[in-house]
Design a protein around this motif. Structure first.
Motif, PDB file in Angstrom:
ATOM      1  N   ALA A 267      -5.069  17.584 -12.089  1.00 54.20           N
ATOM      2  CA  ALA A 267      -4.793  18.532 -13.174  1.00 54.20           C
ATOM      3  C   ALA A 267      -3.479  18.234 -13.903  1.00 54.20           C
ATOM      4  CB  ALA A 267      -4.756  19.956 -12.633  1.00 54.20           C
ATOM      5  N   LEU A 268      -2.641  17.378 -13.315  1.00 52.95           N
ATOM      6  CA  LEU A 268      -1.388  17.000 -13.979  1.00 52.95           C
ATOM      7  C   LEU A 268      -1.684  15.960 -15.054  1.00 52.95           C
ATOM      8  CD1 LEU A 268       0.955  16.601 -10.890  1.00 52.95           C
ATOM      9  CD2 LEU A 268       1.068  18.417 -12.597  1.00 52.95           C
ATOM     10  N   PRO A 269      -1.231  16.179 -16.278  1.00 56.12           N
ATOM     11  CA  PRO A 269      -1.517  15.216 -17.353  1.00 56.12           C
ATOM     12  C   PRO A 269      -1.015  13.817 -17.030  1.00 56.12           C
ATOM     13  CG  PRO A 269      -0.665  17.263 -18.258  1.00 56.12           C
ATOM     14  CD  PRO A 269      -0.496  17.351 -16.765  1.00 56.12           C
ATOM     15  N   GLY A 270      -1.914  12.844 -17.150  1.00 60.08           N
ATOM     16  CA  GLY A 270      -1.537  11.444 -16.974  1.00 60.08           C
ATOM     17  C   GLY A 270      -1.594  10.933 -15.558  1.00 60.08           C
ATOM     18  N   ALA A 271      -1.898  11.791 -14.576  1.00 67.24           N
ATOM     19  CA  ALA A 271      -1.867  11.348 -13.181  1.00 67.24           C
ATOM     20  C   ALA A 271      -3.147  10.599 -12.821  1.00 67.24           C
ATOM     21  CB  ALA A 271      -1.640  12.545 -12.259  1.00 67.24           C
ATOM     22  N   GLY A 272      -4.224  11.305 -12.483  1.00 67.95           N
ATOM     23  CA  GLY A 272      -5.500  10.645 -12.235  1.00 67.95           C
ATOM     24  C   GLY A 272      -5.778  10.332 -10.777  1.00 67.95           C
ATOM     25  N   ALA A 273      -6.963   9.755 -10.537  1.00 66.03           N
ATOM     26  CA  ALA A 273      -7.472   9.546  -9.183  1.00 66.03           C
ATOM     27  C   ALA A 273      -6.664   8.527  -8.391  1.00 66.03           C
ATOM     28  CB  ALA A 273      -8.934   9.109  -9.255  1.00 66.03           C
ATOM     29  N   ASP A 274      -6.149   7.477  -9.058  1.00 76.61           N
ATOM     30  CA  ASP A 274      -5.442   6.437  -8.298  1.00 76.61           C
ATOM     31  C   ASP A 274      -4.145   6.981  -7.698  1.00 76.61           C
ATOM     32  OD1 ASP A 274      -4.787   6.662 -10.968  1.00 76.61           O
ATOM     33  OD2 ASP A 274      -4.032   4.624 -11.154  1.00 76.61           O
ATOM     34  N   ILE A 275      -3.403   7.787  -8.482  1.00 82.50           N
ATOM     35  CA  ILE A 275      -2.163   8.377  -7.959  1.00 82.50           C
ATOM     36  C   ILE A 275      -2.488   9.385  -6.860  1.00 82.50           C
ATOM     37  CG2 ILE A 275      -0.215   9.876  -8.570  1.00 82.50           C
ATOM     38  CD1 ILE A 275      -0.167   8.466 -11.278  1.00 82.50           C
ATOM     39  N   ALA A 276      -3.557  10.162  -7.051  1.00 75.86           N
ATOM     40  CA  ALA A 276      -3.978  11.137  -6.038  1.00 75.86           C
ATOM     41  C   ALA A 276      -4.301  10.433  -4.721  1.00 75.86           C
ATOM     42  CB  ALA A 276      -5.195  11.910  -6.539  1.00 75.86           C
ATOM     43  N   ALA A 277      -4.999   9.298  -4.787  1.00 75.58           N
ATOM     44  CA  ALA A 277      -5.374   8.565  -3.571  1.00 75.58           C
ATOM     45  C   ALA A 277      -4.143   8.029  -2.839  1.00 75.58           C
ATOM     46  CB  ALA A 277      -6.318   7.423  -3.933  1.00 75.58           C
ATOM     47  N   TRP A 278      -3.193   7.448  -3.577  1.00 78.88           N
ATOM     48  CA  TRP A 278      -1.970   6.928  -2.947  1.00 78.88           C
ATOM     49  C   TRP A 278      -1.159   8.048  -2.285  1.00 78.88           C
ATOM     50  CZ3 TRP A 278      -0.847   2.136  -1.716  1.00 78.88           C
ATOM     51  CH2 TRP A 278      -1.419   1.082  -2.429  1.00 78.88           C
ATOM     52  N   MET A 279      -0.992   9.162  -3.007  1.00 82.14           N
ATOM     53  CA  MET A 279      -0.226  10.288  -2.460  1.00 82.14           C
ATOM     54  C   MET A 279      -0.919  10.855  -1.225  1.00 82.14           C
ATOM     55  SD  MET A 279       0.984  12.300  -5.918  1.00 82.14           S
ATOM     56  CE  MET A 279       1.784  13.614  -5.021  1.00 82.14           C
ATOM     57  N   SER A 280      -2.242  10.958  -1.274  1.00 83.98           N
ATOM     58  CA  SER A 280      -2.993  11.521  -0.163  1.00 83.98           C
ATOM     59  C   SER A 280      -2.937  10.617   1.071  1.00 83.98           C
ATOM     60  CB  SER A 280      -4.444  11.748  -0.594  1.00 83.98           C
ATOM     61  OG  SER A 280      -5.153  12.426   0.402  1.00 83.98           O
ATOM     62  N   TYR A 281      -3.029   9.307   0.859  1.00 81.59           N
ATOM     63  CA  TYR A 281      -2.955   8.373   1.982  1.00 81.59           C
ATOM     64  C   TYR A 281      -1.569   8.446   2.642  1.00 81.59           C
ATOM     65  CZ  TYR A 281      -3.371   4.075   4.705  1.00 81.59           C
ATOM     66  OH  TYR A 281      -3.402   3.167   5.739  1.00 81.59           O
ATOM     67  N   ALA A 282      -0.527   8.524   1.810  1.00 83.00           N
ATOM     68  CA  ALA A 282       0.838   8.622   2.335  1.00 83.00           C
ATOM     69  C   ALA A 282       1.017   9.928   3.121  1.00 83.00           C
ATOM     70  CB  ALA A 282       1.846   8.556   1.186  1.00 83.00           C
ATOM     71  N   MET A 283       0.458  11.023   2.590  1.00 86.77           N
ATOM     72  CA  MET A 283       0.565  12.320   3.277  1.00 86.77           C
ATOM     73  C   MET A 283      -0.206  12.298   4.596  1.00 86.77           C
ATOM     74  SD  MET A 283      -0.420  16.127   1.863  1.00 86.77           S
ATOM     75  CE  MET A 283       0.885  16.143   0.658  1.00 86.77           C
ATOM     76  N   SER A 284      -1.376  11.654   4.582  1.00 89.41           N
ATOM     77  CA  SER A 284      -2.193  11.562   5.799  1.00 89.41           C
ATOM     78  C   SER A 284      -1.421  10.850   6.909  1.00 89.41           C
ATOM     79  CB  SER A 284      -3.494  10.811   5.482  1.00 89.41           C
ATOM     80  OG  SER A 284      -4.304  10.722   6.622  1.00 89.41           O
ATOM     81  N   LYS A 285      -0.751   9.766   6.541  1.00 86.78           N
ATOM     82  CA  LYS A 285       0.024   9.011   7.534  1.00 86.78           C
ATOM     83  C   LYS A 285       1.228   9.807   8.041  1.00 86.78           C
ATOM     84  CE  LYS A 285       2.180   4.491   8.291  1.00 86.78           C
ATOM     85  NZ  LYS A 285       2.499   3.176   7.698  1.00 86.78           N
ATOM     86  N   LYS A 286       1.855  10.546   7.139  1.00 81.04           N
ATOM     87  CA  LYS A 286       3.062  11.298   7.485  1.00 81.04           C
ATOM     88  C   LYS A 286       2.750  12.419   8.473  1.00 81.04           C
ATOM     89  CE  LYS A 286       7.023  13.669   5.456  1.00 81.04           C
ATOM     90  NZ  LYS A 286       7.685  14.115   4.207  1.00 81.04           N
TER      91      LYS A 286
END
Length: 498
Positions: A267-286
């Motif tokens: 929902a953030l303008p300009g972000a998109g699925a690729d940024i969501a996937a990277w952030m989610s993978y990093a959060m999953s590991k953390k």
């Protein structure tokens, strides 16, 4: 407010044979494009635009929704089997999936990507259905002052979110705003940057430009790429759904967390699925109880980031439908098609054409449901898809781009715009400049200028009018914080190092 008549009308439009056939064809097309390394989901949508020009509004939207959802998932296939992500959204967990393949767990990795992409997509759709009408009702109170700050906030997010180097993001944003200034389409109706060319008085066509930036740039990238293609590690993939229920029972929190984060980031303008996937993978590991297993072929990160990348697609449609502000580059193209079909995005779309909105909701649900059977089919024939020679594919894509762009307005000028935009996008990306801010600058530049001029006229030239209304003040504060906080962080970081 949901009405039975509008819902029945939407149901009839979605389940019309033409729409269903379009969805199946677009699904197969999206699966193919996503599974071929280097062909992105955005490129799939950009190539669809000339085709949708000849369709009714709902089949046109259906084609883009289904093609996008399928392409985002099928990007996992070459990542898992070749260690080459098919789309940027799959890059976050490519190494993890490939490590599972090396361990003989290709079916489990591909199944997790498929099943939890569908789950995340349905979660994002549920949020879209609940949040969009409520936001639209709230947005009816917006005036030009609120819209000015909202657009400025969207452009600001595009600079700071989509790039680890905000200065480069700002450069491409200004480039996009410059392109938006070309022509007579400004509040004064004055010809700007036309250089005496009558073709440019109508402005730079957004659709030809986007086809160039996402399709032609990929063709150029392939032409200069000298890396050899990857080797298939497995010859045949077995039962894809086996073991997925066990993963769902083991990682319910990760599925919910990935879906929620993906929708919010989308929902953030300009972000998109690729940024969501990277952030989610990093959060999953953390937050994982077994972080040491990440990178060795552990499915937890694939489950969470797989849910995030498809939930982000639905999340990106929330600002696009309610405010006309694209959540990612795909919805930027969609907004152009919506205007072309006289379905102008904004809060009034929910009151004047509710049946179209309900139809969009239904399309998302159907797309994520049919993803599973069609995804299994795609995985089974992955070997043949991955062996399609790109030397044959790229010239066909180039030809389709040229013919499709010309067909929109029967204009050679548009073809020139497409080719120039493709070369420019390739040069920018090769030098580390993100493309998303430029796209948002083109899409939102006119809206920003129009709302600024209207607001100045309303306030009789006083800039205090921009902060006289409560919602406008809130948006102004948030926008300024997004600009100021990173500068303070960088300043304090340098002092700490010193």
């Amino acid at each position: 407010m949901l009405t039975t008549a509008a819902l029945a009308q939407a149901f009839a439009m979605v389940f019309e044979p033409t729409t269903l056939v379009v969805m199946v064809i677009a699904s197969l097309y999206g699966l193919f494009v996503g599974a071929v390394p280097g062909l992105s989901a955005t490129m799939a949508v950009a190539l669809l635009v000339p085709v949708t020009f000849f369709m009714a509004p709902i089949p046109a939207i259906a084609a883009m929704v289904t093609a996008t959802a399928m392409a985002i998932f099928s990007g996992d296939i070459p990542g898992c089997l070749l260690r080459i992500p098919g789309t940027p959204a799959s890059a976050a967990y490519t190494d993890e999936a490939f490590a599972m393949t090396r361990k003989g767990q290709a079916e489990l990795a591909l199944g997790a990507g498929l099943v939890f992409s569908a789950v995340g997509g349905l979660f994002g759709t549920a949020v879209l259905i609940v949040a969009s009408p409520a936001l639209a009702e709230f947005a009816l109170n917006f005036s030009s002052f609120e819209y000015f700050w909202l657009v400025l906030l969207g452009l600001t997010c595009a600079v700071f979110i989509t790039s680890d180097r905000p200065l480069k993001g700002l450069v491409t944003l200004l480039l996009g705003l410059l392109v938006a200034c070309v022509g007579l389409g400004n509040p004064a109706g004055f010809p700007r940057f036309t250089f005496g060319n009558t073709e440019m008085t109508g402005g730079i066509g957004m659709i030809p430009m986007m086809i160039g930036m996402f399709a032609i740039s990929e063709v150029i990238r392939h032409a200069v790429d000298t890396l050899p293609p990857g080797e298939l590690v497995v010859e045949k993939v077995g039962g894809v759904l086996r073991g997925q229920w066990a993963l769902a029972k083991k990682y319910p929190l990760q599925i919910l967390r990935g879906s929620t984060l993906g929708t919010a980031v989308g929902a953030l303008p300009g972000a998109g699925a690729d940024i969501a996937a990277w952030m989610s993978y990093a959060m999953s590991k953390k937050f994982s109880k077994e972080p040491q297993k990440f990178g060795t072929g552990h499915p937890e990160g694939i489950v969470e980031s797989g849910a995030a990348n498809n939930s982000a697609l639905a999340g990106a449609w929330i600002p696009a439908l309610v405010f006309g502000i694209p959540g990612d580059s795909i919805t930027a193209i969609v907004i152009g098609v919506l205007y072309m079909k006289n379905l102008n995005p904004g809060p009034t779309l929910f009151t004047t054409n509710p049946q179209n909105i309900y139809a969009v909701f239904m399309l998302f649900i159907i797309a994520n449901i049919i993803m599973i059977p069609l995804g299994i089919l795609c995985i089974k024939v992955a070997k043949r898809i991955l062996k399609v020679p790109r030397n044959v594919l790229m010239p066909i894509i180039l030809l389709f781009c040229i013919v499709g762009t010309f067909a929109i307005n029967n204009s050679l000028f548009d073809v020139g715009v497409m080719l120039v935009a493709g070369v420019l996008a390739w040069l920018l990306e090769e030098n580390g400049f993100p493309i998303a801010p430029a796209i948002l600058g083109v899409v939102l530049g006119g809206m920003l200028e129009e709302n600024f001029i209207t607001s100045v006229i309303k306030s009789d030239g006083s800039l205090l009018g921009f902060v006289n209304r409560p919602i406008a003040v809130g948006l102004a504060i948030v926008t300024l914080l997004v600009w100021v906080v990173p500068l303070f962080k960088r300043s304090f970081g340098r002092r700490a190092q010193a």
